[in-house]
Design a protein around this motif. Structure first.
Motif, mmCIF file in Angstrom:
data_model
loop_
_atom_site.group_PDB
_atom_site.id
_atom_site.type_symbol
_atom_site.label_atom_id
_atom_site.label_comp_id
_atom_site.label_asym_id
_atom_site.label_seq_id
_atom_site.Cartn_x
_atom_site.Cartn_y
_atom_site.Cartn_z
ATOM 1 N N LEU A 78 33.698 47.930 -67.904
ATOM 2 C CA LEU A 78 34.848 47.254 -68.493
ATOM 3 C C LEU A 78 34.368 46.370 -69.632
ATOM 4 O O LEU A 78 33.419 45.592 -69.467
ATOM 5 C CB LEU A 78 35.570 46.417 -67.435
ATOM 6 C CG LEU A 78 35.979 47.149 -66.147
ATOM 7 C CD1 LEU A 78 36.834 46.254 -65.274
ATOM 8 C CD2 LEU A 78 36.696 48.456 -66.453
ATOM 9 N N CYS A 79 35.017 46.500 -70.771
ATOM 10 C CA CYS A 79 34.574 45.795 -71.980
ATOM 11 C C CYS A 79 35.657 44.841 -72.469
ATOM 12 O O CYS A 79 36.830 45.222 -72.581
ATOM 13 C CB CYS A 79 34.245 46.796 -73.088
ATOM 14 S SG CYS A 79 32.981 48.007 -72.623
ATOM 15 N N ASN A 80 35.252 43.608 -72.744
ATOM 16 C CA ASN A 80 36.186 42.616 -73.268
ATOM 17 C C ASN A 80 36.471 42.877 -74.737
ATOM 18 O O ASN A 80 35.573 43.227 -75.511
ATOM 19 C CB ASN A 80 35.609 41.206 -73.110
ATOM 20 C CG ASN A 80 35.615 40.756 -71.661
ATOM 21 O OD1 ASN A 80 36.513 41.098 -70.899
ATOM 22 N ND2 ASN A 80 34.612 39.973 -71.273
ATOM 23 N N LEU A 81 37.737 42.682 -75.113
ATOM 24 C CA LEU A 81 38.151 42.725 -76.509
ATOM 25 C C LEU A 81 38.666 41.335 -76.876
ATOM 26 O O LEU A 81 39.592 40.832 -76.237
ATOM 27 C CB LEU A 81 39.252 43.772 -76.714
ATOM 28 C CG LEU A 81 38.805 45.227 -76.538
ATOM 29 C CD1 LEU A 81 40.008 46.132 -76.374
ATOM 30 C CD2 LEU A 81 37.966 45.672 -77.723
ATOM 31 N N ALA A 86 43.983 43.070 -72.086
ATOM 32 C CA ALA A 86 43.546 44.406 -71.666
ATOM 33 C C ALA A 86 42.106 44.633 -72.108
ATOM 34 O O ALA A 86 41.657 44.110 -73.134
ATOM 35 C CB ALA A 86 44.457 45.467 -72.262
ATOM 36 N N ARG A 87 41.374 45.414 -71.301
ATOM 37 C CA ARG A 87 39.980 45.686 -71.607
ATOM 38 C C ARG A 87 39.759 47.173 -71.870
ATOM 39 O O ARG A 87 40.495 48.024 -71.364
ATOM 40 C CB ARG A 87 39.089 45.220 -70.449
ATOM 41 C CG ARG A 87 39.035 43.713 -70.302
ATOM 42 C CD ARG A 87 38.210 43.273 -69.118
ATOM 43 N NE ARG A 87 38.896 43.540 -67.857
ATOM 44 C CZ ARG A 87 38.414 43.242 -66.655
ATOM 45 N NH1 ARG A 87 37.214 42.676 -66.549
ATOM 46 N NH2 ARG A 87 39.099 43.498 -65.561
ATOM 47 N N ALA A 88 38.749 47.481 -72.655
ATOM 48 C CA ALA A 88 38.359 48.866 -72.884
ATOM 49 C C ALA A 88 37.518 49.344 -71.711
ATOM 50 O O ALA A 88 36.951 48.545 -70.958
ATOM 51 C CB ALA A 88 37.576 48.985 -74.188
ATOM 52 N N VAL A 89 37.447 50.657 -71.540
ATOM 53 C CA VAL A 89 36.716 51.237 -70.415
ATOM 54 C C VAL A 89 35.826 52.372 -70.912
ATOM 55 O O VAL A 89 36.268 53.221 -71.696
ATOM 56 C CB VAL A 89 37.682 51.798 -69.346
ATOM 57 C CG1 VAL A 89 36.896 52.425 -68.186
ATOM 58 C CG2 VAL A 89 38.603 50.709 -68.826
ATOM 59 N N LEU A 129 21.660 50.519 -72.215
ATOM 60 C CA LEU A 129 22.081 51.770 -72.849
ATOM 61 C C LEU A 129 23.436 51.604 -73.532
ATOM 62 O O LEU A 129 23.639 52.040 -74.671
ATOM 63 C CB LEU A 129 22.162 52.903 -71.818
ATOM 64 C CG LEU A 129 20.889 53.655 -71.455
ATOM 65 C CD1 LEU A 129 21.172 54.644 -70.341
ATOM 66 C CD2 LEU A 129 20.333 54.375 -72.683
ATOM 67 N N PHE A 130 24.363 50.970 -72.816
ATOM 68 C CA PHE A 130 25.721 50.900 -73.340
ATOM 69 C C PHE A 130 25.935 49.731 -74.296
ATOM 70 O O PHE A 130 26.907 49.752 -75.063
ATOM 71 C CB PHE A 130 26.724 50.904 -72.180
ATOM 72 C CG PHE A 130 26.885 52.272 -71.587
ATOM 73 C CD1 PHE A 130 27.765 53.187 -72.143
ATOM 74 C CD2 PHE A 130 26.124 52.678 -70.496
ATOM 75 C CE1 PHE A 130 27.908 54.459 -71.618
ATOM 76 C CE2 PHE A 130 26.252 53.947 -69.963
ATOM 77 C CZ PHE A 130 27.153 54.844 -70.530
ATOM 78 N N ASP A 131 25.078 48.747 -74.281
ATOM 79 C CA ASP A 131 25.112 47.742 -75.355
ATOM 80 C C ASP A 131 24.860 48.426 -76.694
ATOM 81 O O ASP A 131 25.544 48.157 -77.696
ATOM 82 C CB ASP A 131 24.061 46.659 -75.109
ATOM 83 C CG ASP A 131 24.568 45.557 -74.184
ATOM 84 O OD1 ASP A 131 25.786 45.337 -74.131
ATOM 85 O OD2 ASP A 131 23.725 44.947 -73.493
ATOM 86 N N ASP A 152 31.693 43.551 -70.034
ATOM 87 C CA ASP A 152 32.059 42.512 -69.073
ATOM 88 C C ASP A 152 31.426 42.822 -67.719
ATOM 89 O O ASP A 152 30.440 42.195 -67.331
ATOM 90 C CB ASP A 152 33.579 42.419 -68.961
ATOM 91 C CG ASP A 152 34.035 41.332 -67.993
ATOM 92 O OD1 ASP A 152 33.190 40.488 -67.616
ATOM 93 O OD2 ASP A 152 35.216 41.328 -67.606
ATOM 94 N N THR A 153 31.982 43.780 -66.998
ATOM 95 C CA THR A 153 31.469 44.114 -65.664
ATOM 96 C C THR A 153 31.387 45.629 -65.498
ATOM 97 O O THR A 153 31.915 46.384 -66.315
ATOM 98 C CB THR A 153 32.372 43.550 -64.550
ATOM 99 O OG1 THR A 153 33.690 44.141 -64.675
ATOM 100 C CG2 THR A 153 32.479 42.040 -64.649
ATOM 101 N N ILE A 154 30.728 46.038 -64.410
ATOM 102 C CA ILE A 154 30.673 47.446 -64.025
ATOM 103 C C ILE A 154 31.390 47.596 -62.693
ATOM 104 O O ILE A 154 31.072 46.904 -61.726
ATOM 105 C CB ILE A 154 29.229 47.959 -63.918
ATOM 106 C CG1 ILE A 154 28.506 47.807 -65.265
ATOM 107 C CG2 ILE A 154 29.199 49.417 -63.472
ATOM 108 C CD1 ILE A 154 27.052 48.261 -65.244
ATOM 109 N N GLN A 155 32.372 48.500 -62.644
ATOM 110 C CA GLN A 155 33.115 48.780 -61.423
ATOM 111 C C GLN A 155 32.820 50.203 -60.965
ATOM 112 O O GLN A 155 32.383 51.048 -61.744
ATOM 113 C CB GLN A 155 34.615 48.600 -61.664
ATOM 114 C CG GLN A 155 35.018 47.195 -62.100
ATOM 115 C CD GLN A 155 34.893 46.192 -60.982
ATOM 116 O OE1 GLN A 155 34.989 46.541 -59.812
ATOM 117 N NE2 GLN A 155 34.675 44.925 -61.338
#
Length: 297
Positions: A78-81, A86-89, A129-131, A152-155
């Motif tokens: 989950l990525c903060n905008l 709402a967050r990106a995924v 990797l995802f950064d 933000d976090t990993i779910q």
């Protein structure tokens, strides 16, 4: 005689009346194809195995539709905008990420591992990797994404990871990822309000104000089966099963009355049997009240 040309037909999905305009979908395709190439190059450098990423599809759908299409257990970053609730995924199978981690740690072959949560070390490597992938995404989207984006976090449960409200629109891209001999699929979902203003809000959404007229126009060109019939007769199943050659069924249709012109069992008009050259034809002699009412609407 030249064939009659009908109006241009565009598919209409009643489940998703709001769609991306074709020209803006193409703009996103070009940007995300660039991202896919850079992501593949970055994966190759990080895992030290030849990797390739291709963008397969871009659609716009609600977050509820997106989450429902995902496996129950999967990795979701989950990525903060900045400035948005709402967050990106970024979603991908955890098993695929664990394979990438094993390559990063020096393995020469893909490791077969069950779907599970990452350990602290694995999570740190995946975030790294995802950064880098997010840096590539920002570069590829350029002015289309004006909002800063960060992890933000990993779910691990797609049904509990509430990145957005169920009715929020998301622009969802599907990617095919090949690392060495293994292949997998990943998705990227970005809240539509983060991209639509830069694409041109007024032209991005398909017009829905005249939906009734569009549907009526489309239905006017759908072929239907027209039948000429007598009034039906109702008989018991025992009578039908006992029918034999020579039996007589009385049809409750007066001899002087025209036949029924029907579509899907509904009578629309009355017509008399006629001919058109060597072919049988019918001549409409009366329109039913329901037909007249529809014509006046």
């Amino acid at each position: 005689m030249p064939a009659r040309s009908g109006p241009a037909v565009e598919p209409y999905d009643f489940r998703r009346p709001t769609t991306l305009a074709r020209e803006h979908s193409r703009v996103l395709e070009l940007a995300l194809e660039t991202f896919a190439r850079q992501w593949g190059t970055q994966l190759t450098a990080k895992v030290r195995v030849v990797s390739q990423v291709t963008c397969e599809q871009i659609i716009m759908e609600t977050y509820d539709e997106y989450a429902s299409s995902l496996p129950a257990t999967t990795a979701m970053i989950l990525c903060n905008l900045e400035g948005m609730d709402a967050r990106a995924v970024i979603q991908f199978p955890a098993t695929a990420a664990l394979t990438w981690v094993s390559y990063m740690l020096g393995s020469n072959a893909a490791q077969v591992v069950p779907e599970r949560k990452f350990t602290q070390i694995e999570q740190a490597l995946v975030r790294r990797l995802f950064d880098d992938a997010l840096e590539d995404l920002r570069y590829s989207l350029g002015p289309l994404l004006e909002t800063a984006i960060s992890i933000d976090t990993i779910q691990y449960n797609s049904q509990f990871a509430q990145a957005a409200a169920t009715a929020d629109l998301m622009i969802v891209a599907t990617f095919a990822i090949r690392v060495g001999d293994s292949s997998t699929t990943a998705t990227l979902a970005i809240p539509a309000p983060a991209l639509l203003p830069q694409l041109g809000q007024s032209a991005v959404l398909a017009a829905t104000g005249n939906t009734r007229d569009q549907v009526a126009s489309q239905l006017g060109w759908v072929p239907v089966e027209v039948a000429l019939s007598l009034n039906p007769v109702f008989v018991k199943p025992s009578r039908v099963l006992g029918l034999a050659v020579g039996d007589l069924l009385t049809i409750p249709h007066p001899q002087h009355r025209p036949l029924n012109l029907t579509v899907d069992g509904e009578t629309l008009a009355r017509a008399a049997v006629g001919a058109n050259g060597a072919r049988l034809a019918c001549v409409v002699v009366e329109a039913t009240d329901s037909t007249t009412e529809r014509a006046n609407q």
